[in-house]
Design a protein around this motif. Structure first.
Motif, short mmCIF file in Angstrom:
data_model
loop_
_atom_site.label_atom_id
_atom_site.label_comp_id
_atom_site.label_asym_id
_atom_site.label_seq_id
_atom_site.Cartn_x
_atom_site.Cartn_y
_atom_site.Cartn_z
N LEU A 31 -11.41 1.60 11.51
CA LEU A 31 -10.17 1.41 10.77
C LEU A 31 -9.04 1.17 11.75
N ARG A 32 -8.34 0.06 11.59
CA ARG A 32 -7.26 -0.29 12.51
C ARG A 32 -5.88 -0.15 11.88
N SER A 33 -5.78 -0.31 10.55
CA SER A 33 -4.46 -0.28 9.92
C SER A 33 -4.61 -0.06 8.42
N THR A 34 -3.59 0.59 7.83
CA THR A 34 -3.53 0.79 6.39
C THR A 34 -2.23 0.19 5.88
N ILE A 35 -2.31 -0.64 4.87
CA ILE A 35 -1.15 -1.28 4.25
C ILE A 35 -1.06 -0.76 2.82
N ASP A 36 0.06 -0.13 2.47
CA ASP A 36 0.18 0.50 1.15
C ASP A 36 1.55 0.18 0.53
N PHE A 37 1.54 -0.71 -0.46
CA PHE A 37 2.72 -1.04 -1.25
C PHE A 37 2.30 -1.00 -2.71
N PRO A 38 2.28 0.19 -3.36
CA PRO A 38 1.71 0.32 -4.70
C PRO A 38 2.39 -0.55 -5.76
N GLY A 39 3.67 -0.79 -5.66
CA GLY A 39 4.37 -1.60 -6.66
C GLY A 39 4.34 -3.08 -6.39
N GLN A 40 3.80 -3.48 -5.24
CA GLN A 40 3.80 -4.89 -4.83
C GLN A 40 2.44 -5.30 -4.28
N PRO A 41 1.42 -5.43 -5.13
CA PRO A 41 0.07 -5.72 -4.62
C PRO A 41 -0.05 -7.08 -3.90
N GLU A 42 0.68 -8.10 -4.35
CA GLU A 42 0.60 -9.40 -3.68
C GLU A 42 1.20 -9.33 -2.28
N TYR A 43 2.32 -8.62 -2.17
CA TYR A 43 2.97 -8.44 -0.86
C TYR A 43 2.06 -7.64 0.07
N ALA A 44 1.40 -6.61 -0.47
CA ALA A 44 0.51 -5.78 0.34
C ALA A 44 -0.65 -6.61 0.88
N LEU A 45 -1.22 -7.48 0.04
CA LEU A 45 -2.32 -8.33 0.50
C LEU A 45 -1.85 -9.29 1.59
N GLU A 46 -0.69 -9.87 1.41
CA GLU A 46 -0.15 -10.79 2.42
C GLU A 46 0.08 -10.07 3.75
N ARG A 47 0.63 -8.86 3.69
CA ARG A 47 0.85 -8.07 4.91
C ARG A 47 -0.48 -7.71 5.58
#
Length: 63
Positions: A31-47
């Motif tokens: 595991l290298r990184s965790t990206i968590d934006f619960p209210g913005q799933p499209e933004y989280a995927l892009e990040r």
């Protein structure tokens, strides 16, 4: 199952707006990184995709 792959890095969807970036090694993944934006799933995927791309370039020669 990965939602995005690039070289030795890949992104897995873990929940609503939660993605994890892993690096594949010969015997296991790290595991290298965790990206968590619960209210913005499209933004989280892009990040998560850009983090995967960044790490693939940064770690391409390391094993």
């Amino acid at each position: 199952m990965p939602v995005y792959e690039n070289g030795r890095c890949y992104v897995k969807h873990e929940g609503s707006g939660l993605y994890r970036v892993y690096r594949s090694n010969m015997t296991h993944a790290v595991l290298r990184s965790t990206i968590d934006f619960p209210g913005q799933p499209e933004y989280a995927l892009e990040r998560a995709r850009s983090e995967c791309d960044r790490r693939a370039v940064k770690e391409k020669d390391a094993f």
